[in-house]
Design a protein around this motif. Structure first.
Motif, PDB file in Angstrom:
ATOM      1  N   TRP A 131      -3.690   8.434 -17.538  1.00  0.00           N
ATOM      2  CA  TRP A 131      -3.379   9.264 -18.704  1.00  0.00           C
ATOM      3  C   TRP A 131      -4.516  10.236 -19.006  1.00  0.00           C
ATOM      4  CZ3 TRP A 131      -4.297   7.421 -24.327  1.00  0.00           C
ATOM      5  CH2 TRP A 131      -3.860   8.390 -25.233  1.00  0.00           C
ATOM      6  N   LYS A 132      -5.727   9.696 -19.226  1.00  0.00           N
ATOM      7  CA  LYS A 132      -6.812  10.533 -19.727  1.00  0.00           C
ATOM      8  C   LYS A 132      -7.417  11.435 -18.654  1.00  0.00           C
ATOM      9  CE  LYS A 132     -10.891  10.304 -22.695  1.00  0.00           C
ATOM     10  NZ  LYS A 132     -11.852   9.437 -23.408  1.00  0.00           N
ATOM     11  N   PHE A 133      -7.666  10.906 -17.446  1.00  0.00           N
ATOM     12  CA  PHE A 133      -8.323  11.697 -16.418  1.00  0.00           C
ATOM     13  C   PHE A 133      -7.555  12.981 -16.080  1.00  0.00           C
ATOM     14  CE2 PHE A 133      -9.145  12.779 -11.940  1.00  0.00           C
ATOM     15  CZ  PHE A 133     -10.523  12.977 -11.987  1.00  0.00           C
ATOM     16  N   PRO A 134      -6.233  12.902 -15.813  1.00  0.00           N
ATOM     17  CA  PRO A 134      -5.528  14.152 -15.482  1.00  0.00           C
ATOM     18  C   PRO A 134      -5.584  15.197 -16.587  1.00  0.00           C
ATOM     19  CG  PRO A 134      -4.235  12.264 -14.800  1.00  0.00           C
ATOM     20  CD  PRO A 134      -5.373  11.727 -15.622  1.00  0.00           C
ATOM     21  N   TYR A 135      -5.421  14.775 -17.854  1.00  0.00           N
ATOM     22  CA  TYR A 135      -5.422  15.810 -18.894  1.00  0.00           C
ATOM     23  C   TYR A 135      -6.830  16.349 -19.130  1.00  0.00           C
ATOM     24  CZ  TYR A 135      -6.958  13.118 -23.121  1.00  0.00           C
ATOM     25  OH  TYR A 135      -7.654  12.411 -24.070  1.00  0.00           O
ATOM     26  N   MET A 136      -7.865  15.529 -18.865  1.00  0.00           N
ATOM     27  CA  MET A 136      -9.230  16.035 -18.966  1.00  0.00           C
ATOM     28  C   MET A 136      -9.521  17.037 -17.852  1.00  0.00           C
ATOM     29  SD  MET A 136     -11.574  12.829 -20.231  1.00  0.00           S
ATOM     30  CE  MET A 136     -12.978  13.899 -20.557  1.00  0.00           C
ATOM     31  N   VAL A 137      -9.003  16.754 -16.655  1.00  0.00           N
ATOM     32  CA  VAL A 137      -9.139  17.714 -15.552  1.00  0.00           C
ATOM     33  C   VAL A 137      -8.483  19.034 -15.939  1.00  0.00           C
ATOM     34  CG1 VAL A 137      -8.472  18.244 -13.169  1.00  0.00           C
ATOM     35  CG2 VAL A 137      -9.289  15.962 -13.747  1.00  0.00           C
ATOM     36  N   GLY A 138      -7.283  18.939 -16.491  1.00  0.00           N
ATOM     37  CA  GLY A 138      -6.557  20.135 -16.888  1.00  0.00           C
ATOM     38  C   GLY A 138      -7.225  20.889 -18.008  1.00  0.00           C
ATOM     39  N   ASP A 139      -7.910  20.153 -18.877  1.00  0.00           N
ATOM     40  CA  ASP A 139      -8.511  20.765 -20.060  1.00  0.00           C
ATOM     41  C   ASP A 139      -9.954  21.214 -19.840  1.00  0.00           C
ATOM     42  OD1 ASP A 139      -7.949  21.532 -22.699  1.00  0.00           O
ATOM     43  OD2 ASP A 139      -9.058  19.825 -23.514  1.00  0.00           O
ATOM     44  N   LEU A 181     -15.852  17.447  -9.668  1.00  0.00           N
ATOM     45  CA  LEU A 181     -17.117  17.333  -8.939  1.00  0.00           C
ATOM     46  C   LEU A 181     -18.239  16.807  -9.832  1.00  0.00           C
ATOM     47  CD1 LEU A 181     -17.025  20.583  -6.771  1.00  0.00           C
ATOM     48  CD2 LEU A 181     -16.651  18.228  -6.027  1.00  0.00           C
ATOM     49  N   VAL A 182     -18.330  17.324 -11.045  1.00  0.00           N
ATOM     50  CA  VAL A 182     -19.364  16.834 -11.969  1.00  0.00           C
ATOM     51  C   VAL A 182     -19.116  15.362 -12.303  1.00  0.00           C
ATOM     52  CG1 VAL A 182     -20.395  17.121 -14.255  1.00  0.00           C
ATOM     53  CG2 VAL A 182     -19.725  19.128 -12.936  1.00  0.00           C
ATOM     54  N   TYR A 183     -17.867  14.999 -12.474  1.00  0.00           N
ATOM     55  CA  TYR A 183     -17.496  13.612 -12.755  1.00  0.00           C
ATOM     56  C   TYR A 183     -17.943  12.680 -11.625  1.00  0.00           C
ATOM     57  CZ  TYR A 183     -14.296   9.593 -12.742  1.00  0.00           C
ATOM     58  OH  TYR A 183     -13.761   8.334 -12.680  1.00  0.00           O
ATOM     59  N   LEU A 184     -17.762  13.099 -10.373  1.00  0.00           N
ATOM     60  CA  LEU A 184     -18.153  12.270  -9.234  1.00  0.00           C
ATOM     61  C   LEU A 184     -19.655  12.032  -9.217  1.00  0.00           C
ATOM     62  CD1 LEU A 184     -15.882  13.760  -6.411  1.00  0.00           C
ATOM     63  CD2 LEU A 184     -15.550  11.645  -7.704  1.00  0.00           C
ATOM     64  N   VAL A 185     -20.416  13.055  -9.539  1.00  0.00           N
ATOM     65  CA  VAL A 185     -21.879  12.910  -9.602  1.00  0.00           C
ATOM     66  C   VAL A 185     -22.266  11.952 -10.731  1.00  0.00           C
ATOM     67  CG1 VAL A 185     -24.055  14.106 -10.057  1.00  0.00           C
ATOM     68  CG2 VAL A 185     -22.322  15.186  -8.606  1.00  0.00           C
ATOM     69  N   CYS A 186     -21.638  12.118 -11.880  1.00  0.00           N
ATOM     70  CA  CYS A 186     -21.968  11.285 -13.048  1.00  0.00           C
ATOM     71  C   CYS A 186     -21.603   9.827 -12.839  1.00  0.00           C
ATOM     72  CB  CYS A 186     -21.250  11.820 -14.284  1.00  0.00           C
ATOM     73  SG  CYS A 186     -21.843  13.420 -14.850  1.00  0.00           S
ATOM     74  N   ILE A 187     -20.494   9.582 -12.173  1.00  0.00           N
ATOM     75  CA  ILE A 187     -20.071   8.191 -11.993  1.00  0.00           C
ATOM     76  C   ILE A 187     -21.002   7.473 -11.035  1.00  0.00           C
ATOM     77  CG2 ILE A 187     -18.472   8.343 -10.021  1.00  0.00           C
ATOM     78  CD1 ILE A 187     -16.500   6.688 -11.708  1.00  0.00           C
ATOM     79  N   ALA A 188     -21.600   8.228 -10.083  1.00  0.00           N
ATOM     80  CA  ALA A 188     -22.547   7.632  -9.145  1.00  0.00           C
ATOM     81  C   ALA A 188     -23.892   7.351  -9.806  1.00  0.00           C
ATOM     82  CB  ALA A 188     -22.726   8.550  -7.937  1.00  0.00           C
ATOM     83  N   LEU A 189     -24.345   8.272 -10.658  1.00  0.00           N
ATOM     84  CA  LEU A 189     -25.681   8.161 -11.236  1.00  0.00           C
ATOM     85  C   LEU A 189     -25.729   7.366 -12.540  1.00  0.00           C
ATOM     86  CD1 LEU A 189     -27.086  11.761 -10.627  1.00  0.00           C
ATOM     87  CD2 LEU A 189     -27.479   9.692  -9.284  1.00  0.00           C
ATOM     88  N   ILE A 190     -24.603   7.258 -13.229  1.00  0.00           N
ATOM     89  CA  ILE A 190     -24.590   6.564 -14.519  1.00  0.00           C
ATOM     90  C   ILE A 190     -23.661   5.348 -14.487  1.00  0.00           C
ATOM     91  CG2 ILE A 190     -24.027   6.778 -16.971  1.00  0.00           C
ATOM     92  CD1 ILE A 190     -24.835   9.694 -16.783  1.00  0.00           C
ATOM     93  N   PHE A 230      -9.242  20.551  -6.286  1.00  0.00           N
ATOM     94  CA  PHE A 230     -10.320  20.434  -5.301  1.00  0.00           C
ATOM     95  C   PHE A 230     -10.997  21.747  -4.917  1.00  0.00           C
ATOM     96  CE2 PHE A 230      -7.309  16.910  -4.409  1.00  0.00           C
ATOM     97  CZ  PHE A 230      -8.141  15.876  -4.817  1.00  0.00           C
ATOM     98  N   SER A 231     -10.569  22.865  -5.484  1.00  0.00           N
ATOM     99  CA  SER A 231     -11.223  24.141  -5.191  1.00  0.00           C
ATOM    100  C   SER A 231     -11.903  24.635  -6.471  1.00  0.00           C
ATOM    101  CB  SER A 231     -10.200  25.170  -4.701  1.00  0.00           C
ATOM    102  OG  SER A 231     -10.838  26.397  -4.409  1.00  0.00           O
ATOM    103  N   PRO A 232     -13.207  24.391  -6.612  1.00  0.00           N
ATOM    104  CA  PRO A 232     -13.868  24.672  -7.888  1.00  0.00           C
ATOM    105  C   PRO A 232     -14.039  26.155  -8.189  1.00  0.00           C
ATOM    106  CG  PRO A 232     -15.474  23.943  -6.257  1.00  0.00           C
ATOM    107  CD  PRO A 232     -14.117  23.768  -5.630  1.00  0.00           C
ATOM    108  N   ASP A 233     -13.809  26.483  -9.431  1.00  0.00           N
ATOM    109  CA  ASP A 233     -14.109  27.814  -9.958  1.00  0.00           C
ATOM    110  C   ASP A 233     -15.378  27.647 -10.798  1.00  0.00           C
ATOM    111  OD1 ASP A 233     -14.347  30.203 -11.252  1.00  0.00           O
ATOM    112  OD2 ASP A 233     -12.333  30.234 -12.111  1.00  0.00           O
ATOM    113  N   TRP A 234     -16.527  28.011 -10.201  1.00  0.00           N
ATOM    114  CA  TRP A 234     -17.812  27.724 -10.829  1.00  0.00           C
ATOM    115  C   TRP A 234     -18.021  28.483 -12.137  1.00  0.00           C
ATOM    116  CZ3 TRP A 234     -19.815  23.456  -9.245  1.00  0.00           C
ATOM    117  CH2 TRP A 234     -19.618  23.045  -7.922  1.00  0.00           C
TER     118      TRP A 234
END
Length: 448
Positions: free
Chosen positions: A32-40, A48-57, A211-215
């Motif tokens: 529920w939450k992850f998809p709408y956060m991605v969209g928002d 990508l930022v989420y993947l870094v944060c989940i590894a480090l925190i 999967f295609s980031p718009d920086w």
């Protein structure tokens, strides 16, 4: 070193533990939450930022909670009493265990209400009644549901009964058995929905979005959102992972196991996005629809699609399974505490814990209708419980767990227990002492 006790229940295998821990992590937050956060939050940049944060925190806090639980071999409150005493530290560290158990209790009270919504939608799509009963349109179905306290109470009660029935079975007969059945079922349903998404015209657009980031969309808000979700998606700060860790034997490699759980949790979250966004884009819907994406926006698409109700049923069944796997883990710390600190049996402990949680959940569901005018501190009861736990209790409890492990336990003892080599010891030292705590502090003050 940790005290070893074999009178406390133990997981039958590492696989059983991984499935149960992943089931706890994979909940409404993923589907529920992850998809709408991605969209928002900018799509692939957020991912990508989420993947870094989940590894480090996320990962180091997860390991810390398991380590504490395994050393204590008891419920989170007893565990913090034991490990702080053994480390000759202040007995006030028991507050970490108390906050974890209390947090899981408060969260489950309103989480069960949302689980009831999911059960209702599963039934309504299965029977074809979604948006067709009493002349209610699909778009208004959710609002109408929230205005019916009797209906909400029925589904909230049913969800809590399912949760109680599993937890009452104990570690092997309840938690393990549920994980072994529900997690494969969840994965199969997710694969079916991704396959359906591939058949739509929106799959390519969804893949690019994910999967295609718009920086240019990267900003402080996106980073903070990713940081916060990385912390909460793994069920950290709720006493859950400490309770689950208490059933672990010394032979389990905590780092490798945590890595497996984190990968599975992340893959399922990404899979949920690839199941949802193709439908969203194929039907010209708004991917940044927020929390209403699942209960308001997607049902509109399911109604209009060929075989839409069939796939809608599978989707909401998936959502329900994810909710149950997390709900049983939320009920476990309270049940474990009552079982170990009172004369109650496992069945009695689970019943008392479930009954108390169900009762508080009634106040949460009434916040949308009969008690909508009751606004303590400017929140209705549902939102107050959510804010109190997610913005205050969980980050502080998770922060305390990692700080205690990294700064107050014997560091060489911890590194040996984690089986770390020279490079791993250096990484663990800096990540556990500085990176993860600072990350949690940033999230905490931002959420306030």
């Amino acid at each position: 070193m940790a005290k070893q006790s074999h009178t406390h229940a133990q997981w039958s295998s590492r696989t059983a533990f991984v499935l149960a821990a992943t089931g706890s992590a994979v909940g409404l937050g993923n589907i529920w939450k992850f998809p709408y956060m991605v969209g928002d939050s900018g799509g692939a940049v957020f991912v990508l930022v989420y993947l870094v944060c989940i590894a480090l925190i996320g990962l180091p806090i997860l390991v810390s909670e398991w380590l504490l639980g395994r050393r204590g071999q008891s419920n989170p409150i007893n565990t913090m009493q034991t490990v702080s005493r053994d480390a000759k530290k202040s007995p006030d560290w028991v507050l970490v265990g108390i906050a974890g158990v209390l947090g899981s209790f408060l969260i489950l009270s309103f989480y069960s209400v949302v689980g009831g919504w999911s059960l209702n939608y599963t039934w309504s799509t299965l029977t074809g009644d979604l948006g067709q009963s009493s002349g209610v349109s699909v778009g208004d179905y959710f609002t109408t549901l929230l205005g019916q306290p009797g209906t909400l109470l029925f589904w909230h009660t049913l969800f809590m009964l399912l949760t109680f029935g599993i937890v009452a079975g104990g570690v092997k007969g309840g938690l393990e058995r549920a994980a072994k059945w529900l997690m494969p079922l969840l994965i199969v349903a997710l694969v079916v929905l991704i396959g359906f998404g591939m058949s739509t015209s929106g799959f390519g657009q969804a893949a690019e979005f994910m999967f295609s980031p718009d920086w240019s969309k990267l900003n402080g808000g996106v980073i903070l959102a990713a940081l916060g979700h990385a912390f909460f998606t793994l069920s950290l700060g709720m006493g859950i992972m400490m309770a689950y860790g208490s059933y672990l034997g010394q032979e389990v490699d905590l780092i490798k196991t945590a890595r497996t759980v984190v990968i599975l949790d992340t893959v399922i979250a990404l899979g949920a996005g690839m199941a949802i966004f193709p439908v969203v884009f194929a039907n010209g819907l708004d991917p940044s629809a927020g929390p209403g994406l699942l209960f308001v926006t997607l049902p509109l698409a399911f109604i209009d699609m060929p075989w839409g109700l069939a796939f809608g049923t599978i989707f909401f069944a998936l959502l329900t399974v994810a909710a149950i796997t997390s709900a049983i883990s939320l009920l476990e710390p309270v049940t474990e505490f009552l079982e170990e600190r009172t004369p109650l049996s496992r069945l009695g402990s689970a019943f008392v814990a479930a009954l108390a949680t169900w009762t508080l959940g009634i106040a949460a569901l009434l916040a949308f209708n009969l008690w909508s005018g009751f606004q303590p501190f400017g929140f209705n009861v549902f939102d107050l419980l959510d804010a109190l736990t997610s913005k205050l209790m969980l980050p502080l409890t998770g922060l305390a767990a990692i700080v205690f492990t990294a700064w107050f336990l014997d560091s060489e003892d911890v590194k040996r227990e984690l089986g770390l080599g020279p490079k791993g010891r250096v990484v663990w030292h800096y990540v556990s002492r500085y990176v993860a705590p600072i990350g949690v502090i940033v999230v905490f003050f931002n959420s306030l």
